[in-house]
Design an enzyme around this catalytic site. Structure first.
Site, short mmCIF file in Angstrom:
data_model
loop_
_atom_site.label_atom_id
_atom_site.label_comp_id
_atom_site.label_asym_id
_atom_site.label_seq_id
_atom_site.Cartn_x
_atom_site.Cartn_y
_atom_site.Cartn_z
N SER A 49 60.27 48.06 39.06
CA SER A 49 58.75 48.28 38.92
C SER A 49 58.50 49.80 38.83
O SER A 49 58.55 50.39 39.99
CB SER A 49 57.87 47.49 40.20
OG SER A 49 56.49 47.65 39.86
N HIS A 88 60.16 46.73 34.56
CA HIS A 88 58.72 46.03 34.57
C HIS A 88 57.66 46.97 34.47
O HIS A 88 57.51 47.91 35.44
CB HIS A 88 58.75 45.43 36.18
CG HIS A 88 57.41 44.60 36.25
ND1 HIS A 88 57.22 43.26 35.64
CD2 HIS A 88 56.35 44.79 36.97
CE1 HIS A 88 56.27 42.63 36.05
NE2 HIS A 88 55.66 43.63 36.82
N MET A 101 52.46 35.60 41.62
CA MET A 101 52.64 36.90 42.58
C MET A 101 52.67 36.54 43.79
O MET A 101 52.09 35.74 44.65
CB MET A 101 51.09 37.51 42.22
CG MET A 101 50.98 38.21 40.78
SD MET A 101 52.15 39.42 40.40
CE MET A 101 51.49 40.66 41.25
N ASP A 153 53.42 47.56 34.87
CA ASP A 153 52.49 47.00 35.42
C ASP A 153 51.07 47.71 34.71
O ASP A 153 50.87 48.84 34.78
CB ASP A 153 52.01 47.11 36.77
CG ASP A 153 52.96 45.95 37.65
OD1 ASP A 153 52.82 44.84 37.23
OD2 ASP A 153 53.79 46.46 38.42
N MET A 188 47.72 43.26 33.68
CA MET A 188 46.39 42.69 34.71
C MET A 188 44.94 43.28 34.09
O MET A 188 44.54 44.06 34.73
CB MET A 188 46.86 43.02 35.92
CG MET A 188 47.97 42.42 36.64
SD MET A 188 48.61 43.08 38.14
CE MET A 188 49.96 44.22 37.64
N HIS A 246 53.33 43.67 32.28
CA HIS A 246 52.23 42.74 32.96
C HIS A 246 51.10 43.11 32.89
O HIS A 246 50.62 44.17 33.32
CB HIS A 246 53.04 42.53 34.44
CG HIS A 246 52.25 41.76 35.19
ND1 HIS A 246 52.28 41.56 36.86
CD2 HIS A 246 51.13 40.72 35.06
CE1 HIS A 246 51.25 40.94 37.25
NE2 HIS A 246 50.51 40.33 36.22
N MET A 248 47.13 47.84 34.40
CA MET A 248 45.71 47.37 35.27
C MET A 248 44.76 48.25 34.70
O MET A 248 44.68 49.31 34.42
CB MET A 248 46.02 47.73 36.76
CG MET A 248 47.22 47.18 37.39
SD MET A 248 47.32 47.65 39.14
CE MET A 248 49.31 47.35 39.61
N ASP A 253 57.18 39.03 42.08
CA ASP A 253 56.54 40.63 42.01
C ASP A 253 55.76 40.63 43.48
O ASP A 253 54.80 40.08 43.35
CB ASP A 253 56.06 40.75 40.82
CG ASP A 253 55.40 42.06 40.72
OD1 ASP A 253 55.76 43.01 41.60
OD2 ASP A 253 54.86 42.44 39.84
N GLY A 254 56.24 41.43 44.11
CA GLY A 254 55.59 42.06 45.37
C GLY A 254 56.30 41.69 46.52
O GLY A 254 56.77 40.42 46.82
N PHE A 263 48.06 46.92 43.95
CA PHE A 263 48.72 48.12 44.50
C PHE A 263 50.11 47.81 44.95
O PHE A 263 50.46 46.50 45.47
CB PHE A 263 47.93 48.60 45.75
CG PHE A 263 46.66 49.18 45.36
CD1 PHE A 263 46.39 50.20 45.16
CD2 PHE A 263 45.55 48.22 45.28
CE1 PHE A 263 45.15 50.95 44.58
CE2 PHE A 263 44.20 48.57 44.76
CZ PHE A 263 44.14 49.98 44.83
N GLY A 264 51.35 48.66 44.92
CA GLY A 264 52.47 48.55 45.31
C GLY A 264 52.66 48.66 46.94
O GLY A 264 51.68 49.03 47.55
#
Length: 225
Positions: free
Chosen positions: A12, A37, A141, A39, A72, A70, A41, A179-180, A147-148
Site C-alpha cells: 500500500s 495498491h 475492508m 488508495d 474511496m 481503490h 480518497m 486491506d488493513g 487512514f493507515g
C-alpha cells in the site's frame, strides 16, 4: 473445479515515503511485489485526502506491475475514465456508494480493466454477494477506510470465509483482497480464511528489508491455507 489459490502481495503506497513515491514504487517492485495498491480518497466518502489521477499517472513509468486502484470516492463514476487513462489495471469501487452500481462496474469493464468491489467493516457480505459473478475481486475492508496503521478487525475473517465458500461453490475466478492491519500474525489468519491478495503498508515499508517483508507475508498467508 476450484482454481488453486496463489497468494499475492500488494504494498500500500499510503504507507510509503510520499516525498519519493516513484522510488518507493521501484523499490517494492524489485523486492518482489505482485501489485501496487493505490488508495484514492476524496475527503468525503472517507475523512482523508490522498492521491489523484495525476500522481497515479506520474508513478506509472516506475513499474510494469499492475496498478490496483481503490476508489474511496462518493461519486466514483466521475473518475473511472480518468484513472484508467492514468494507468489503472484494476479499479475497485465501494458497494456503499450512491448510484447505479452495475452501470459503474460495466463502465470499468468496458475500459478493459479489472473490476473490484469493496465493503466497509460494518457492511454485510450480503451487499456484495449478488455481484460476485460480475467482479474480478472483492475487498472486505479489515479496518475503517481512511487512514493507515489501524488494527485488524477480527470479524473480517468470518466475511472472508463466507465469500470464499460462495466463490468456490459457484466456481468463480474471483480474488479476495484484504486491506488493513495486515502483519505477520494476521497474514496467517486471512490466508487460512481464503484471501488471495494481501494489501500491506506498515508491515512492508516499516521494514529495513522490503524483499524479506514481502516474502514473509506471502509465505505466512500460504501456510494458512
Amino acid at each position: 473445479m476450484v482454481k488453486e489459490r496463489k497468494i499475492q502481495i500488494a504494498p500500500s503506497m499510503l504507507a510509503a515515503d510520499f516525498s519519493r513515491l516513484g522510488e518507493e514504487v521501484r523499490r517494492v517492485t524489485e523486492a518482489g511485489a505482485d501489485l501496487i495498491h493505490l488508495d484514492v480518497m476524496d475527503g468525503h466518502f472517507v475523512p482523508n485526502l490522498t492521491m489523484g489521477p495525476q500522481l497515479v499517472k506520474a508513478l506509472r513509468s516506475y513499474t510494469e506491475l499492475p496498478f490496483d486502484v481503490h476508489l474511496m470516492l462518493t461519486h466514483p463514476q466521475e473518475y473511472i475514465d480518468t484513472f484508467v487513462d492514468a494507468g489503472a489495471d484494476l479499479i475497485t469501487i465501494h458497494v456503499e456508494v450512491d448510484g447505479q452500481l452495475s452501470k459503474m462496474m460495466d463502465g470499468i469493464r468496458k475500459r478493459g480493466v479489472k473490476v473490484g468491489l469493496a465493503l466497509r467493516p460494518q457492511t454485510a457480505t450480503s451487499e456484495v454477494e449478488p455481484y460476485l459473478a460480475d467482479v474480478d475481486l472483492v475487498l472486505p475492508m479489515s479496518v475503517e477506510p481512511g487512514f493507515g496503521g489501524q488494527s485488524f478487525q477480527m470479524n473480517t475473517l468470518d466475511k472472508i470465509d463466507r465469500l470464499r465458500n460462495l466463490i468456490d461453490a459457484q466456481g468463480l475466478d474471483v480474488d479476495i483482497e484484504v486491506d488493513g492491519g495486515i502483519n505477520q500474525k494476521t497474514a496467517v489468519l486471512v490466508g487460512r480464511s481464503g484471501a488471495t491478495i494481501l494489501v500491506a503498508g506498515t508491515a512492508i515499508f516499516g521494514s529495513d528489508e522490503l524483499d524479506r517483508a514481502i516474502n514473509t507475508l506471502r509465505e505466512l498467508a500460504s501456510s494458512g491455507e
